[in-house]
Design a protein around this motif. Structure first.
Motif, PDB file in Angstrom:
ATOM      1  N   GLN A  36       0.830  -1.215   0.000  1.00  0.00           N
ATOM      2  CA  GLN A  36       0.000   0.000   0.000  1.00  0.00           C
ATOM      3  C   GLN A  36       0.862   1.263   0.000  1.00  0.00           C
ATOM      4  OE1 GLN A  36      -2.499  -0.548   3.438  1.00  0.00           O
ATOM      5  NE2 GLN A  36      -4.001  -1.818   2.345  1.00  0.00           N
ATOM      6  N   VAL A  37       1.961   1.203   0.764  1.00  0.00           N
ATOM      7  CA  VAL A  37       2.874   2.357   0.785  1.00  0.00           C
ATOM      8  C   VAL A  37       3.531   2.538  -0.578  1.00  0.00           C
ATOM      9  CG1 VAL A  37       5.012   3.243   1.793  1.00  0.00           C
ATOM     10  CG2 VAL A  37       3.271   2.212   3.261  1.00  0.00           C
ATOM     11  N   ALA A  38       3.954   1.421  -1.195  1.00  0.00           N
ATOM     12  CA  ALA A  38       4.638   1.509  -2.486  1.00  0.00           C
ATOM     13  C   ALA A  38       3.727   2.082  -3.567  1.00  0.00           C
ATOM     14  CB  ALA A  38       5.142   0.123  -2.894  1.00  0.00           C
ATOM     15  N   ARG A  39       2.419   1.877  -3.471  1.00  0.00           N
ATOM     16  CA  ARG A  39       1.496   2.413  -4.477  1.00  0.00           C
ATOM     17  C   ARG A  39       1.352   3.929  -4.364  1.00  0.00           C
ATOM     18  NH1 ARG A  39      -3.878  -1.080  -4.039  1.00  0.00           N
ATOM     19  NH2 ARG A  39      -4.505   0.481  -5.597  1.00  0.00           N
ATOM     20  N   ARG A  40       1.683   4.502  -3.222  1.00  0.00           N
ATOM     21  CA  ARG A  40       1.461   5.925  -3.004  1.00  0.00           C
ATOM     22  C   ARG A  40       2.720   6.768  -3.177  1.00  0.00           C
ATOM     23  NH1 ARG A  40      -2.302   5.706   2.492  1.00  0.00           N
ATOM     24  NH2 ARG A  40      -3.999   4.428   1.588  1.00  0.00           N
ATOM     25  N   ILE A  41       3.869   6.115  -3.247  1.00  0.00           N
ATOM     26  CA  ILE A  41       5.116   6.873  -3.339  1.00  0.00           C
ATOM     27  C   ILE A  41       5.904   6.393  -4.549  1.00  0.00           C
ATOM     28  CG2 ILE A  41       5.256   7.357  -0.860  1.00  0.00           C
ATOM     29  CD1 ILE A  41       7.123   5.015  -0.557  1.00  0.00           C
ATOM     30  N   ASP A  42       6.945   7.143  -4.879  1.00  0.00           N
ATOM     31  CA  ASP A  42       7.812   6.814  -6.012  1.00  0.00           C
ATOM     32  C   ASP A  42       9.266   6.893  -5.561  1.00  0.00           C
ATOM     33  OD1 ASP A  42       5.659   6.539  -7.832  1.00  0.00           O
ATOM     34  OD2 ASP A  42       5.558   8.729  -8.022  1.00  0.00           O
ATOM     35  N   GLY A  43      10.119   6.447  -6.465  1.00  0.00           N
ATOM     36  CA  GLY A  43      11.550   6.595  -6.238  1.00  0.00           C
ATOM     37  C   GLY A  43      12.107   5.601  -5.243  1.00  0.00           C
ATOM     38  N   PRO A  64      12.043   5.500  -1.855  1.00  0.00           N
ATOM     39  CA  PRO A  64      11.139   4.975  -0.823  1.00  0.00           C
ATOM     40  C   PRO A  64      10.245   3.844  -1.331  1.00  0.00           C
ATOM     41  CG  PRO A  64      11.199   7.359  -0.733  1.00  0.00           C
ATOM     42  CD  PRO A  64      11.930   6.969  -1.979  1.00  0.00           C
ATOM     43  N   GLN A  65       9.859   3.960  -2.609  1.00  0.00           N
ATOM     44  CA  GLN A  65       9.038   2.892  -3.168  1.00  0.00           C
ATOM     45  C   GLN A  65       9.823   1.587  -3.273  1.00  0.00           C
ATOM     46  OE1 GLN A  65       8.032   2.886  -7.421  1.00  0.00           O
ATOM     47  NE2 GLN A  65       5.870   2.735  -6.827  1.00  0.00           N
ATOM     48  N   GLN A  66      11.081   1.677  -3.708  1.00  0.00           N
ATOM     49  CA  GLN A  66      11.916   0.483  -3.803  1.00  0.00           C
ATOM     50  C   GLN A  66      12.156  -0.136  -2.430  1.00  0.00           C
ATOM     51  OE1 GLN A  66      12.733  -0.955  -6.693  1.00  0.00           O
ATOM     52  NE2 GLN A  66      11.552   0.689  -7.675  1.00  0.00           N
ATOM     53  N   LEU A  67      12.324   0.725  -1.414  1.00  0.00           N
ATOM     54  CA  LEU A  67      12.516   0.215  -0.053  1.00  0.00           C
ATOM     55  C   LEU A  67      11.268  -0.524   0.431  1.00  0.00           C
ATOM     56  CD1 LEU A  67      14.233   0.044   2.502  1.00  0.00           C
ATOM     57  CD2 LEU A  67      13.308   2.272   3.192  1.00  0.00           C
ATOM     58  N   ALA A  68      10.080   0.038   0.145  1.00  0.00           N
ATOM     59  CA  ALA A  68       8.841  -0.627   0.550  1.00  0.00           C
ATOM     60  C   ALA A  68       8.688  -1.965  -0.174  1.00  0.00           C
ATOM     61  CB  ALA A  68       7.654   0.278   0.265  1.00  0.00           C
ATOM     62  N   LEU A  69       9.045  -1.985  -1.478  1.00  0.00           N
ATOM     63  CA  LEU A  69       8.958  -3.244  -2.220  1.00  0.00           C
ATOM     64  C   LEU A  69       9.952  -4.273  -1.687  1.00  0.00           C
ATOM     65  CD1 LEU A  69       8.514  -1.901  -5.871  1.00  0.00           C
ATOM     66  CD2 LEU A  69       6.786  -2.980  -4.427  1.00  0.00           C
ATOM     67  N   ALA A  70      11.137  -3.824  -1.287  1.00  0.00           N
ATOM     68  CA  ALA A  70      12.135  -4.741  -0.730  1.00  0.00           C
ATOM     69  C   ALA A  70      11.638  -5.343   0.585  1.00  0.00           C
ATOM     70  CB  ALA A  70      13.455  -4.005  -0.523  1.00  0.00           C
ATOM     71  N   ARG A  71      10.993  -4.518   1.403  1.00  0.00           N
ATOM     72  CA  ARG A  71      10.456  -5.038   2.657  1.00  0.00           C
ATOM     73  C   ARG A  71       9.298  -6.002   2.405  1.00  0.00           C
ATOM     74  NH1 ARG A  71      10.511   0.579   6.245  1.00  0.00           N
ATOM     75  NH2 ARG A  71      12.796   0.634   6.566  1.00  0.00           N
ATOM     76  N   ALA A  72       8.496  -5.716   1.406  1.00  0.00           N
ATOM     77  CA  ALA A  72       7.433  -6.660   1.050  1.00  0.00           C
ATOM     78  C   ALA A  72       8.017  -7.982   0.576  1.00  0.00           C
ATOM     79  CB  ALA A  72       6.543  -6.051  -0.029  1.00  0.00           C
ATOM     80  N   GLU A  73       9.133  -7.906  -0.157  1.00  0.00           N
ATOM     81  CA  GLU A  73       9.799  -9.131  -0.606  1.00  0.00           C
ATOM     82  C   GLU A  73      10.337  -9.926   0.573  1.00  0.00           C
ATOM     83  OE1 GLU A  73      13.345 -10.540  -3.693  1.00  0.00           O
ATOM     84  OE2 GLU A  73      12.881  -8.406  -3.406  1.00  0.00           O
ATOM     85  N   MET A  74      10.824  -9.215   1.593  1.00  0.00           N
ATOM     86  CA  MET A  74      11.284  -9.905   2.798  1.00  0.00           C
ATOM     87  C   MET A  74      10.111 -10.626   3.467  1.00  0.00           C
ATOM     88  SD  MET A  74      13.861  -7.032   4.382  1.00  0.00           S
ATOM     89  CE  MET A  74      14.017  -7.946   5.920  1.00  0.00           C
ATOM     90  N   GLY A  75       8.936 -10.010   3.462  1.00  0.00           N
ATOM     91  CA  GLY A  75       7.762 -10.671   4.016  1.00  0.00           C
ATOM     92  C   GLY A  75       7.390 -11.923   3.240  1.00  0.00           C
ATOM     93  N   VAL A  76       7.520 -11.859   1.921  1.00  0.00           N
ATOM     94  CA  VAL A  76       7.252 -13.035   1.096  1.00  0.00           C
ATOM     95  C   VAL A  76       8.238 -14.154   1.423  1.00  0.00           C
ATOM     96  CG1 VAL A  76       7.194 -13.922  -1.264  1.00  0.00           C
ATOM     97  CG2 VAL A  76       6.208 -11.687  -0.742  1.00  0.00           C
ATOM     98  N   GLN A  77       9.513 -13.777   1.618  1.00  0.00           N
ATOM     99  CA  GLN A  77      10.524 -14.767   1.972  1.00  0.00           C
ATOM    100  C   GLN A  77      10.202 -15.422   3.315  1.00  0.00           C
ATOM    101  OE1 GLN A  77      13.083 -15.860   0.124  1.00  0.00           O
ATOM    102  NE2 GLN A  77      13.568 -17.330   1.757  1.00  0.00           N
ATOM    103  N   ARG A  78       9.719 -14.617   4.237  1.00  0.00           N
ATOM    104  CA  ARG A  78       9.353 -15.172   5.538  1.00  0.00           C
ATOM    105  C   ARG A  78       8.178 -16.139   5.403  1.00  0.00           C
ATOM    106  NH1 ARG A  78       7.863 -11.734  11.057  1.00  0.00           N
ATOM    107  NH2 ARG A  78       7.483 -13.551  12.383  1.00  0.00           N
ATOM    108  N   LEU A  79       7.199 -15.786   4.581  1.00  0.00           N
ATOM    109  CA  LEU A  79       6.090 -16.713   4.336  1.00  0.00           C
ATOM    110  C   LEU A  79       6.584 -18.015   3.719  1.00  0.00           C
ATOM    111  CD1 LEU A  79       3.137 -14.535   2.971  1.00  0.00           C
ATOM    112  CD2 LEU A  79       3.241 -15.795   5.111  1.00  0.00           C
TER     113      LEU A  79
END
Length: 328
Positions: free
Chosen positions: A125-132, A134-149
């Motif tokens: 949700q954060v990545a959809r609202r921002i660019d640049g 910060p967006q890549q950082l939010a996507l990286a954290r989401a990827e970490m969540g996927v890895q944890r799953l």
């Protein structure tokens, strides 16, 4: 003719003969019949009295609710019935431990899934609202969540394989030092783990992948609760007796533990473990230990942390070599 108290008669009437016969029958048969009936009555009373504890046990089991796992009590049970009652009480205790373990497992699994899913949703949700950046950082954290799953799913698959008991037949014994090295490989914070090996000539009598998983899960749990700057000690010792040989992995952390050093438990649900973290990993360690003749103990240590003791069956490398030569 009557002489000396002896009476001899001849040509008696038939009625008199029948009366004499009935008298003889009455004198001989009635006491015997009464004694037989009395004996049967005493026998019936004794059997009923002797089976009364069994009837009490039957009634208790008949009305017992499925959730009631308290020990049975039937009063002054005879010696012949005590082994049955003790066996049933031991069964209830094992079922209760299994229920508690399953409840803890369900709670841990639900939390393990809920936390990363919430994080992924938030970061997306954060990545959809921002660019640049910060967006890549939010996507990286989401990827970490996927890895944890993914890790949680792999843990669940491992538990399923342990329960099936079909994939671990005909395994080779696992060298302790190799299992520890693989467990520490690519582990965050592995540099804080200090090793004390009593001997490297020890083989764990369990499949190599399972030993690595068990040691790694315990080390990850200890590192998680020890903080970023506190060490974790891994001590490996062997214990021999007439019945069996054991190798013990003792993992000591420096976490915040409410248990005093003289308190301990064989069940992690009684320790300071929270529902999150590596609770699912500890469930796997328990399953591995139980399946291969070992155990998992936890107790407080003097430094305020926890000592986790994983004991598994072991053999010496020299013994395995001798057995291999004998086989050839």
């Amino acid at each position: 003719l009557e002489q000396d108290g002896l009476l001899i008669t001849t040509a008696d009437r038939g009625a008199e003969r029948r009366q004499l016969e009935n008298g003889i029958i009455l004198v001989m048969a009635v006491p015997f019949a009464m004694a037989l009936l009395g004996s049967l009555g005493v026998l019936w009373w004794g059997v009923r009295k002797g089976l009364q504890p069994l009837q009490n046990l039957y009634r208790q089991l008949q009305v017992r609710e499925p959730a009631n796992l308290k020990p049975l009590s039937i009063g002054n049970a005879p010696a012949e019935l005590k082994p049955i009652v003790n066996t049933l009480n031991a069964l209830f205790a094992r079922v209760e431990r299994t229920v508690i373990r399953e409840q803890r497992f369900a709670s841990n699994t639900a939390h393990e899934f809920r936390t990363p899913l919430t994080g992924i949703k938030t970061h997306l949700q954060v990545a959809r609202r921002i660019d640049g950046e910060p967006q890549q950082l939010a996507l990286a954290r989401a990827e970490m969540g996927v890895q944890r799953l993914q890790n949680v799913a792999e843990q669940l698959l491992m538990l399923a394989r342990l329960e099936s008991q079909d994939d671990w037949h005909g395994f080779d014994a696992c060298p302790v030092n190799i299992a520890i090295n693989e467990a520490l490989m690519d582990m965050p914070g592995a540099e804080r783990v200090s090793q004390v090996l009593e001997s490297e000539d020890i083989l764990v009598n369990a499949p190599h992948p399972l030993v690595v998983i068990a040691v790694r899960n315990l080390l990850e749990n200890a590192l998680k609760f020890s903080g970023d700057d506190q060490p974790v000690e891994l001590r490996v010792t062997s214990q021999s007796s007439d019945h069996q040989n054991l190798v013990k992995f003792v993992i000591r952390d420096q976490g915040n533990n409410p248990l005093t050093p003289d308190q301990g438990t064989e069940n992690p649900q009684h320790s300071r473990l929270p529902p999150q973290g590596h609770g699912l990993g500890l469930t796997i360690v328990e399953s591995i230990a139980a399946q291969f003749g070992g155990h998992l103990h936890a107790k407080g240590n003097a430094s305020g942390g926890m000592d986790w003791e994983l004991a598994l069956l072991s053999i010496r490398a020299s013994q395995q070599a001798g057995q291999s030569e004998t086989g050839h």
